[in-house]
Design a protein around this motif. Structure first.
Motif, PDB file in Angstrom:
ATOM      1  N   PRO A   1       0.756  -1.177  -0.128  1.00 37.11           N
ATOM      2  CA  PRO A   1       0.140  -0.073  -0.008  1.00 37.11           C
ATOM      3  C   PRO A   1       0.914   1.178   0.009  1.00 37.11           C
ATOM      4  O   PRO A   1       1.919   1.322   0.770  1.00 37.11           O
ATOM      5  CB  PRO A   1      -0.625  -0.081   1.561  1.00 37.11           C
ATOM      6  CG  PRO A   1      -0.737  -1.639   1.719  1.00 37.11           C
ATOM      7  CD  PRO A   1       0.500  -2.162   1.157  1.00 37.11           C
ATOM      8  N   GLY A   2       0.385   2.315  -0.834  1.00 31.86           N
ATOM      9  CA  GLY A   2       1.100   3.562  -0.945  1.00 31.86           C
ATOM     10  C   GLY A   2       2.251   3.561  -1.791  1.00 31.86           C
ATOM     11  O   GLY A   2       2.418   4.824  -2.332  1.00 31.86           O
ATOM     12  N   GLU A   3       2.767   2.571  -2.477  1.00 31.59           N
ATOM     13  CA  GLU A   3       3.585   2.476  -3.374  1.00 31.59           C
ATOM     14  C   GLU A   3       3.351   3.168  -4.758  1.00 31.59           C
ATOM     15  O   GLU A   3       3.895   4.173  -5.150  1.00 31.59           O
ATOM     16  CB  GLU A   3       4.271   1.123  -3.773  1.00 31.59           C
ATOM     17  CG  GLU A   3       5.212   1.066  -4.603  1.00 31.59           C
ATOM     18  CD  GLU A   3       5.813  -0.323  -5.064  1.00 31.59           C
ATOM     19  OE1 GLU A   3       6.901  -0.586  -5.380  1.00 31.59           O
ATOM     20  OE2 GLU A   3       4.973  -1.194  -4.990  1.00 31.59           O
ATOM     21  N   ARG A   4       2.267   2.811  -5.346  1.00 23.93           N
ATOM     22  CA  ARG A   4       1.709   3.305  -6.661  1.00 23.93           C
ATOM     23  C   ARG A   4       1.193   4.790  -6.262  1.00 23.93           C
ATOM     24  O   ARG A   4       1.181   5.599  -7.112  1.00 23.93           O
ATOM     25  CB  ARG A   4       0.556   2.468  -7.222  1.00 23.93           C
ATOM     26  CG  ARG A   4       0.251   2.790  -8.535  1.00 23.93           C
ATOM     27  CD  ARG A   4      -0.577   1.646  -9.050  1.00 23.93           C
ATOM     28  NE  ARG A   4       0.104   0.411  -9.275  1.00 23.93           N
ATOM     29  CZ  ARG A   4       0.887   0.147 -10.174  1.00 23.93           C
ATOM     30  NH1 ARG A   4       0.957   1.181 -11.374  1.00 23.93           N
ATOM     31  NH2 ARG A   4       1.333  -0.930 -10.454  1.00 23.93           N
ATOM     32  N   GLU A   5       0.263   4.695  -5.196  1.00 22.69           N
ATOM     33  CA  GLU A   5      -0.440   5.958  -4.837  1.00 22.69           C
ATOM     34  C   GLU A   5       0.529   7.278  -4.727  1.00 22.69           C
ATOM     35  O   GLU A   5      -0.240   8.395  -5.148  1.00 22.69           O
ATOM     36  CB  GLU A   5      -1.437   5.784  -3.614  1.00 22.69           C
ATOM     37  CG  GLU A   5      -2.499   4.810  -4.016  1.00 22.69           C
ATOM     38  CD  GLU A   5      -1.892   3.244  -3.449  1.00 22.69           C
ATOM     39  OE1 GLU A   5      -2.840   2.507  -3.339  1.00 22.69           O
ATOM     40  OE2 GLU A   5      -0.787   3.085  -3.549  1.00 22.69           O
ATOM     41  N   LEU A   6       1.834   7.110  -4.071  1.00 19.93           N
ATOM     42  CA  LEU A   6       2.386   7.871  -3.661  1.00 19.93           C
ATOM     43  C   LEU A   6       3.619   8.175  -4.664  1.00 19.93           C
ATOM     44  O   LEU A   6       4.769   9.023  -4.355  1.00 19.93           O
ATOM     45  CB  LEU A   6       3.122   8.043  -2.362  1.00 19.93           C
ATOM     46  CG  LEU A   6       1.995   8.144  -1.286  1.00 19.93           C
ATOM     47  CD1 LEU A   6       2.551   7.850   0.349  1.00 19.93           C
ATOM     48  CD2 LEU A   6       1.324   9.602  -1.247  1.00 19.93           C
ATOM     49  N   LEU A   7       3.677   7.665  -5.645  1.00 16.24           N
ATOM     50  CA  LEU A   7       4.667   7.499  -6.838  1.00 16.24           C
ATOM     51  C   LEU A   7       4.905   9.254  -7.483  1.00 16.24           C
ATOM     52  O   LEU A   7       3.931   9.705  -7.814  1.00 16.24           O
ATOM     53  CB  LEU A   7       4.571   6.822  -7.823  1.00 16.24           C
ATOM     54  CG  LEU A   7       5.621   6.703  -8.990  1.00 16.24           C
ATOM     55  CD1 LEU A   7       6.752   6.104  -8.681  1.00 16.24           C
ATOM     56  CD2 LEU A   7       4.969   5.796 -10.229  1.00 16.24           C
ATOM     57  N   GLY A   8       6.023   9.661  -7.365  1.00 12.98           N
ATOM     58  CA  GLY A   8       6.201  11.157  -7.669  1.00 12.98           C
ATOM     59  C   GLY A   8       5.775  12.132  -6.606  1.00 12.98           C
ATOM     60  O   GLY A   8       5.922  13.376  -6.885  1.00 12.98           O
TER      61      GLY A   8
END
Length: 307
Positions: A122-129
């Motif tokens: 969780p959070g890896e894709r959502e907080l990319l960039g």
């Protein structure tokens, strides 16, 4: 060219694919490169440090070198379609589906390269960039003097930890094992660097933050306890994986998913070839990709009776 049959269909517009297209043109063969990214260049766009080991690229980063490759492709009038992924591949019929259109060829070259391996937490894709990054060379100055987490145990991970420490970051380096694959000299430097805290046997479980990264949750495999590391950024450096999911069950792959090839890029299916990092687990490099692209093109020309 949708619906028509070309001599060679090339999946991937990186160094292997572009080099193969240039050689195929020299043999008088028609070709079409399908590249899912907006621009050709493949993994060149992932290189943010100066390239040191390939002629004509010395001192340039990957994006600048990719622009030179694109300029040459345009000058050579290579046939390239960009900006959309392939949805389905049939190795047996040497055809692919893309954007609802079918493309057929007499030969098929798999030059799809690699993608960065993801944690899948969780959070890896959502907080990319927004704090999640894959390159300290590119992003470390944005987080200078702030706490960061680096995840991985290879040379790239340890190097990123050192780069972040150089700009005043307090670095937590999480690795799921006690054994590191990193270069011994890099690892020795990291262990002596007071700004780097190495945490072995640590499995990242989640990246937390509202608008940007704030902390990383990880589990200690020894005690099973869940711990938290405060961070303004997370650099995920856990390696690469081949882009071969659409080929499973169609051509021979090894246990890691790399295409099995014989000299010249021949696969287990007649008329289907592979070149570059997608079939080179031991030697991924610009030079290797270019050389394999040229060799595969020659074998494709031989298969079509042009050599």
């Amino acid at each position: 060219m949708s619906g028509a049959t070309t001599d060679a269909l090339i999946l991937g517009g990186g160094m292997a694919g572009v080099t193969a297209a240039l050689w195929l043109r020299g043999f008088g063969l028609t070709h079409l490169i399908l590249e899912e990214s907006p621009l050709p260049g493949g993994q060149l766009h992932e290189i943010h440090a100066p390239i040191q080991d390939y002629p004509l690229s010395l001192g340039r980063d990957g994006r600048l070198f990719a622009s030179l490759v694109l300029e040459e492709a345009r000058r050579a009038e290579l046939s390239i379609l960009v900006g959309s992924p392939v949805a389905r591949i049939s190795a047996r019929t040497r055809s692919v589906m893309r954007d609802g259109e079918r493309f057929r060829a007499r030969t098929l070259l798999i030059a799809t390269g690699l993608r960065r391996r993801r944690l899948g937490i969780p959070g890896e894709r959502e907080l990319l960039g927004r704090g999640v990054s894959h390159s300290a060379n590119r992003d470390r100055n944005r987080y200078a003097g702030r706490p960061v987490v680096v995840i991985g145990g290879g040379t790239a991970a340890v190097e990123d930890a050192l780069l972040c420490a150089e700009v005043g970051c307090d670095v937590t380096l999480l690795h799921r094992s006690t054994r590191f694959r990193a270069r011994t000299d890099y690892l020795a430097r990291a262990r002596k660097e007071p700004r780097i805290k190495i945490v072995p046997n640590a499995e990242a479980r989640g990246i937390l933050g509202e608008e940007a990264v704030e902390e990383v949750q990880y589990r200690s495999q020894g005690s099973g306890a869940t711990r938290v590391a405060k961070a303004s950024a997370v650099f995920v450096r856990i390696g690469w994986e081949p882009r071969t999911e659409l080929l499973r069950g169609q051509v021979g792959l090894d246990r890691a998913g790399y295409v099995r090839v014989r000299p010249g890029g021949l696969t287990t299916v007649p008329g289907v070839f592979a070149a570059g990092d997608v079939c080179s687990p031991r030697w991924p490099s610009i030079a290797n990709a270019a050389g394999q692209g040229a060799a595969a093109a020659r074998e494709m020309a031989r298969y079509l009776g042009r050599v």
